[in-house]
Design an enzyme around this catalytic site. Structure first.
Site, PDB file in Angstrom:
ATOM      1  N   LYS A  27       0.884  -1.301   0.332  1.00 18.02           N
ATOM      2  CA  LYS A  27      -0.079  -0.337  -0.351  1.00 18.02           C
ATOM      3  C   LYS A  27       0.799   1.119  -0.173  1.00 18.02           C
ATOM      4  O   LYS A  27       1.381   2.066  -0.631  1.00 18.02           O
ATOM      5  CB  LYS A  27      -0.768   0.170   0.804  1.00 18.02           C
ATOM      6  CG  LYS A  27      -1.506   1.457   1.550  1.00 18.02           C
ATOM      7  CD  LYS A  27      -2.220   1.333   2.444  1.00 18.02           C
ATOM      8  CE  LYS A  27      -1.946   1.521   4.098  1.00 18.02           C
ATOM      9  NZ  LYS A  27      -1.761   3.332   4.254  1.00 18.02           N
ATOM     10  N   ASN A  28       2.009   1.074   1.286  1.00 17.42           N
ATOM     11  CA  ASN A  28       2.810   2.559   1.264  1.00 17.42           C
ATOM     12  C   ASN A  28       4.047   2.644   0.019  1.00 17.42           C
ATOM     13  O   ASN A  28       4.739   3.362  -0.073  1.00 17.42           O
ATOM     14  CB  ASN A  28       3.157   3.054   2.166  1.00 17.42           C
ATOM     15  CG  ASN A  28       1.821   3.105   3.623  1.00 17.42           C
ATOM     16  OD1 ASN A  28       1.256   3.045   2.651  1.00 17.42           O
ATOM     17  ND2 ASN A  28       2.778   2.327   4.962  1.00 17.42           N
ATOM     18  N   CYS A 121      -5.782   7.963   8.998  1.00 15.24           N
ATOM     19  CA  CYS A 121      -5.606   7.599  10.839  1.00 15.24           C
ATOM     20  C   CYS A 121      -5.422   8.313  11.893  1.00 15.24           C
ATOM     21  O   CYS A 121      -4.784   8.860  11.003  1.00 15.24           O
ATOM     22  CB  CYS A 121      -5.149   6.144  10.773  1.00 15.24           C
ATOM     23  SG  CYS A 121      -5.753   4.831   9.727  1.00 15.24           S
ATOM     24  N   ARG A 126       0.354  14.477  13.635  1.00 10.95           N
ATOM     25  CA  ARG A 126       0.905  13.919  11.781  1.00 10.95           C
ATOM     26  C   ARG A 126       0.589  15.673  10.892  1.00 10.95           C
ATOM     27  O   ARG A 126       0.253  15.759   9.888  1.00 10.95           O
ATOM     28  CB  ARG A 126      -0.144  12.727  11.615  1.00 10.95           C
ATOM     29  CG  ARG A 126      -0.164  11.700  12.095  1.00 10.95           C
ATOM     30  CD  ARG A 126      -0.612  10.734  11.667  1.00 10.95           C
ATOM     31  NE  ARG A 126      -0.046   9.973  10.310  1.00 10.95           N
ATOM     32  CZ  ARG A 126       0.006   8.990   9.031  1.00 10.95           C
ATOM     33  NH1 ARG A 126      -1.315   8.426   9.275  1.00 10.95           N
ATOM     34  NH2 ARG A 126       0.200   8.796   8.011  1.00 10.95           N
ATOM     35  N   ASP A 312       4.901   0.846  12.092  1.00 16.56           N
ATOM     36  CA  ASP A 312       3.408  -0.155  10.830  1.00 16.56           C
ATOM     37  C   ASP A 312       2.900  -1.523  11.994  1.00 16.56           C
ATOM     38  O   ASP A 312       1.866  -1.992  11.606  1.00 16.56           O
ATOM     39  CB  ASP A 312       3.274  -0.132   9.406  1.00 16.56           C
ATOM     40  CG  ASP A 312       3.582   0.785   8.988  1.00 16.56           C
ATOM     41  OD1 ASP A 312       3.196   1.013   8.130  1.00 16.56           O
ATOM     42  OD2 ASP A 312       2.894   2.278   9.866  1.00 16.56           O
ATOM     43  N   ARG A 404      -8.610  -0.458   4.338  1.00 12.85           N
ATOM     44  CA  ARG A 404      -7.642   0.393   3.298  1.00 12.85           C
ATOM     45  C   ARG A 404      -6.146  -0.403   3.482  1.00 12.85           C
ATOM     46  O   ARG A 404      -5.035  -0.012   2.559  1.00 12.85           O
ATOM     47  CB  ARG A 404      -7.541   0.943   4.785  1.00 12.85           C
ATOM     48  CG  ARG A 404      -8.255   2.467   4.946  1.00 12.85           C
ATOM     49  CD  ARG A 404      -7.929   3.003   6.308  1.00 12.85           C
ATOM     50  NE  ARG A 404      -7.095   4.076   5.199  1.00 12.85           N
ATOM     51  CZ  ARG A 404      -6.444   4.766   5.940  1.00 12.85           C
ATOM     52  NH1 ARG A 404      -6.511   5.746   7.257  1.00 12.85           N
ATOM     53  NH2 ARG A 404      -5.689   5.954   5.449  1.00 12.85           N
TER      54      ARG A 404
HETATM   55  C1  EPZ Z   1       4.563   6.481   5.899  1.00  9.57           C
HETATM   56  O1  EPZ Z   1       3.628   7.566   7.026  1.00  9.57           O
HETATM   57  C2  EPZ Z   1       3.239   6.009   6.041  1.00  9.57           C
HETATM   58  N1  EPZ Z   1       2.375   5.724   5.304  1.00  9.57           N
HETATM   59  C3  EPZ Z   1       2.650   5.299   7.794  1.00  9.57           C
HETATM   60  O2  EPZ Z   1       2.053   4.113   7.236  1.00  9.57           O
HETATM   61  C4  EPZ Z   1       3.850   5.178   8.151  1.00  9.57           C
HETATM   62  O3  EPZ Z   1       3.784   4.249  10.160  1.00  9.57           O
HETATM   63  C5  EPZ Z   1       5.451   6.129   8.202  1.00  9.57           C
HETATM   64  O4  EPZ Z   1       5.615   6.470   6.983  1.00  9.57           O
HETATM   65  C6  EPZ Z   1       6.044   5.544   9.050  1.00  9.57           C
HETATM   66  O5  EPZ Z   1       7.037   5.062   8.646  1.00  9.57           O
HETATM   67  C7  EPZ Z   1       1.956   6.047   4.220  1.00  9.57           C
HETATM   68  O6  EPZ Z   1       3.944   5.307   3.462  1.00  9.57           O
HETATM   69  C8  EPZ Z   1       0.822   6.229   3.369  1.00  9.57           C
HETATM   70  P1  EPZ Z   1       6.537  10.340   7.827  1.00  9.57           P
HETATM   71  P2  EPZ Z   1       3.750   9.121   6.911  1.00  9.57           P
HETATM   72  O7  EPZ Z   1       6.371  11.518   7.519  1.00  9.57           O
HETATM   73  O8  EPZ Z   1       4.914   9.897   5.750  1.00  9.57           O
HETATM   74  C9  EPZ Z   1       6.472  13.390  12.482  1.00  9.57           C
HETATM   75  C10 EPZ Z   1       0.267   2.422   7.584  1.00  9.57           C
HETATM   76  O9  EPZ Z   1      -0.158   2.416   8.318  1.00  9.57           O
HETATM   77  N2  EPZ Z   1       6.413  14.422  10.716  1.00  9.57           N
HETATM   78  O10 EPZ Z   1       7.580   8.990   8.103  1.00  9.57           O
HETATM   79  O11 EPZ Z   1       2.998  10.340   6.972  1.00  9.57           O
HETATM   80  C11 EPZ Z   1       4.509  12.587  11.969  1.00  9.57           C
HETATM   81  O12 EPZ Z   1       3.839  13.604  12.701  1.00  9.57           O
HETATM   82  C12 EPZ Z   1       0.725   3.898   7.631  1.00  9.57           C
HETATM   83  O13 EPZ Z   1       0.265   1.918   6.703  1.00  9.57           O
HETATM   84  C13 EPZ Z   1       6.417  15.292  10.688  1.00  9.57           C
HETATM   85  O14 EPZ Z   1       6.841  15.952  12.115  1.00  9.57           O
HETATM   86  O15 EPZ Z   1       5.169   8.617   7.771  1.00  9.57           O
HETATM   87  C14 EPZ Z   1       5.061  11.497  12.968  1.00  9.57           C
HETATM   88  O16 EPZ Z   1       5.349  11.224  14.261  1.00  9.57           O
HETATM   89  C15 EPZ Z   1       0.469   4.832   8.905  1.00  9.57           C
HETATM   90  N3  EPZ Z   1       6.159  16.422  10.408  1.00  9.57           N
HETATM   91  C16 EPZ Z   1       6.834  11.053  12.125  1.00  9.57           C
HETATM   92  O17 EPZ Z   1       7.035  12.125  11.951  1.00  9.57           O
HETATM   93  C17 EPZ Z   1       6.411  15.718   8.744  1.00  9.57           C
HETATM   94  O18 EPZ Z   1       6.215  17.275   7.969  1.00  9.57           O
HETATM   95  C18 EPZ Z   1       6.764   9.632  10.632  1.00  9.57           C
HETATM   96  O19 EPZ Z   1       5.609  10.603   9.718  1.00  9.57           O
HETATM   97  C19 EPZ Z   1       5.895  15.026   8.424  1.00  9.57           C
HETATM   98  C20 EPZ Z   1       5.315  13.878   9.368  1.00  9.57           C
END
Ligand code: EPZ
Length: 423
Positions: A27-28, A121, A126, A312, A404
């Site tokens: 998915k990701n 979610c 986020r 995840d 999802r």
């Molecule tokens: C991706 O989300 C995945 N989703 C998530 O999978 C996964 O948990 C996550 O990466 C971490 O591996 C998809 O790929 C669609 P991040 P993403 O930006 O991109 C903070 C699932 O269950 N952050 O690496 O949103 C954020 O708040 C989903 O399949 C900021 O602070 O993850 C979080 O605490 C859930 N500012 C951390 O970084 C930003 O601008 C990780 O977020 C962006 C992120």
């Protein structure tokens, strides 16, 4: 989007799972790849594209801006020859968090984009501050008002040297999508190293992009004027694969996984082995798992960016550890609110305490069936995992979250011996 929020899974637990399962596409990876298709002037073909409601939502966004999307089995075709829209309406943006990854591609293709803050979610705030500050450094003008982002790059995007304060997956993807047709060179420092980043870079390179270092912490992109479409196969879903392994492990079963990439799963395969499971990987995307006896508690698990233990898979692992022998400790370092499934696990008989980002799981001999409800995707998968081992019947609601990220989870589990049905 028809929210299947009235459907439930009925699980009669206690049956050992054994058999063979094919792992569906990630998915990701599929989601950023569908966004990347916007950049290619023509028809992109994506194979091994999983049948998930999030993928359907991404295709609705693509259609809304003028792409022609069609699916046949696990192949999705996206014709982006005549993209005309640059606004993603609120209802489509709210369907999933990852819709923010359309921002970079639409800025790259159209030079402007209007979208509302992403839904998805509830794992905590986020924010998207890293996305916005990086795109601004590349020349985008981004205004935020009334929950909408108005973005434009009237003089086009230009390369920049970017340093991420956190290796954000989404921010790294958005920067890649904006940089591949920006003027000049972009450097991303402290980039995310997930396999999904490498898959996106592989796709973009096939389309004519010039990218070095994907999968490492420093990625260099040399902008090119235009990208052409290509044909690509989505990598297997390492989180779905890990979830299936947890289901086999908690029922003391054995499992053969096909179409998987064990090298993407080392962050948690070693934990399963430390708990007493045996894992053998063969070539050609095949691996064998057996956890015939009761597993011992895991060593302390700290979720980390790739290649560490993936956040995840934390929830399914808390379910697995709830019947292991001993006490397991989890530290969730990535998201601030990723233990929402714990109270529901406790209803199934688990003995778990959470304190902030720390979760302590005291293994019990036996879980017992109960009525529970998922509140987000991976927490829902954890409840299914626990119900498979619980004595008696469990009823699991909130399938709109589970669907999802897992291709008909009940059919996959039933095919290896689980007594589960959707009503
Ligand atoms: C991706 O989300 C995945 N989703 C998530 O999978 C996964 O948990 C996550 O990466 C971490 O591996 C998809 O790929 C669609 P991040 P993403 O930006 O991109 C903070 C699932 O269950 N952050 O690496 O949103 C954020 O708040 C989903 O399949 C900021 O602070 O993850 C979080 O605490 C859930 N500012 C951390 O970084 C930003 O601008 C990780 O977020 C962006 C992120």
């Amino acid at each position: 989007m028809i929210l299947n929020d009235r459907q439930k899974l009925i699980v009669n637990g206690g049956r050992r799972l054994e058999g063979e399962l094919r792992v569906h596409g990630a998915k990701n990876s599929a989601l950023p790849l569908l966004s990347a298709a916007v950049l290619a002037h023509g028809e992109t073909v994506l194979h091994n594209c999983p049948m998930l409601t999030d993928v359907d939502a991404a295709c609705r966004i693509l259609s809304h801006i003028g792409c022609k999307c069609r699916r046949s089995a696990d192949t999705v075709t996206v014709d982006a020859a005549n993209v005309f829209g640059s606004e993603i309406p609120d209802n489509l943006m709210r369907e999933m968090r990852s819709s923010i990854v359309f921002l970079g591609a639409m800025l790259g293709r159209m030079g402007r984009c209007k979208l509302s803050f992403p839904g998805g979610c509830e794992l905590g705030a986020r924010p998207i501050d890293l996305h916005i500050s990086a795109l601004r450094q590349m020349g985008a003008e981004i205004g935020e008002q009334h929950g909408f982002l108005e973005c434009s790059a009237p003089r086009g995007l230009h390369g920049a040297k970017l340093v991420l304060s956190f290796p954000s997956v989404g921010a790294t993807e958005n920067i890649l999508l904006a940089a591949v047709t920006a003027k000049g060179e972009t450097e991303i420092h402290n980039a995310a190293r997930e396999p999904e980043i490498v898959d996106l870079a592989d796709f973009l390179t096939k389309c004519g992009a010039r990218i070095k270092g994907a999968g490492e912490s420093v990625i260099i992109i040399d902008g090119v004027p235009r990208l052409e479409p290509c044909e690509h196969s989505v990598i297997p879903d390492r989180i779905a694969a890990g979830t299936y392994l947890c289901a086999a492990a908690i029922t003391h079963g054995e499992l053969i996984l096909t179409n998987c990439r064990p090298e993407h799963m080392t962050g948690f395969l070693q934990v399963l082995e430390a708990m007493g499971a045996r894992i053998y990987t063969y070539g050609g995307g095949k691996m064998y798992f057996t956890g015939k006896k009761r597993l011992s508690a895991s060593p302390t698990i700290r979720t980390m960016p790739y290649p560490g233990f993936p956040t995840d898979i934390q929830a399914p692992f808390t379910a697995l550890c709830s019947t292991a022998n001993g006490t397991s400790v989890f530290v969730e370092t990535i998201f601030e609110n990723r233990f929402r499934h714990i109270p529901e696990l406790v209803r199934l008989g688990a003995s778990v305490k959470t304190e902030g980002r720390v979760c302590v799981v005291e293994g019990v001999r036996q879980l017992s069936g109960a009525k529970v409800c998922a509140a987000e995707l991976r927490g829902g998968a954890a409840l299914v995992t626990a119900a498979l081992a619980a004595e008696g019947t469990s009823e699991i609601g909130g399938l709109q979250f589970i669907d999802r990220g897992y291709e008909s989870l009940e059919n996959a589990l039933r095919s290896i011996g689980a007594d589960v049905r959707r009503i």
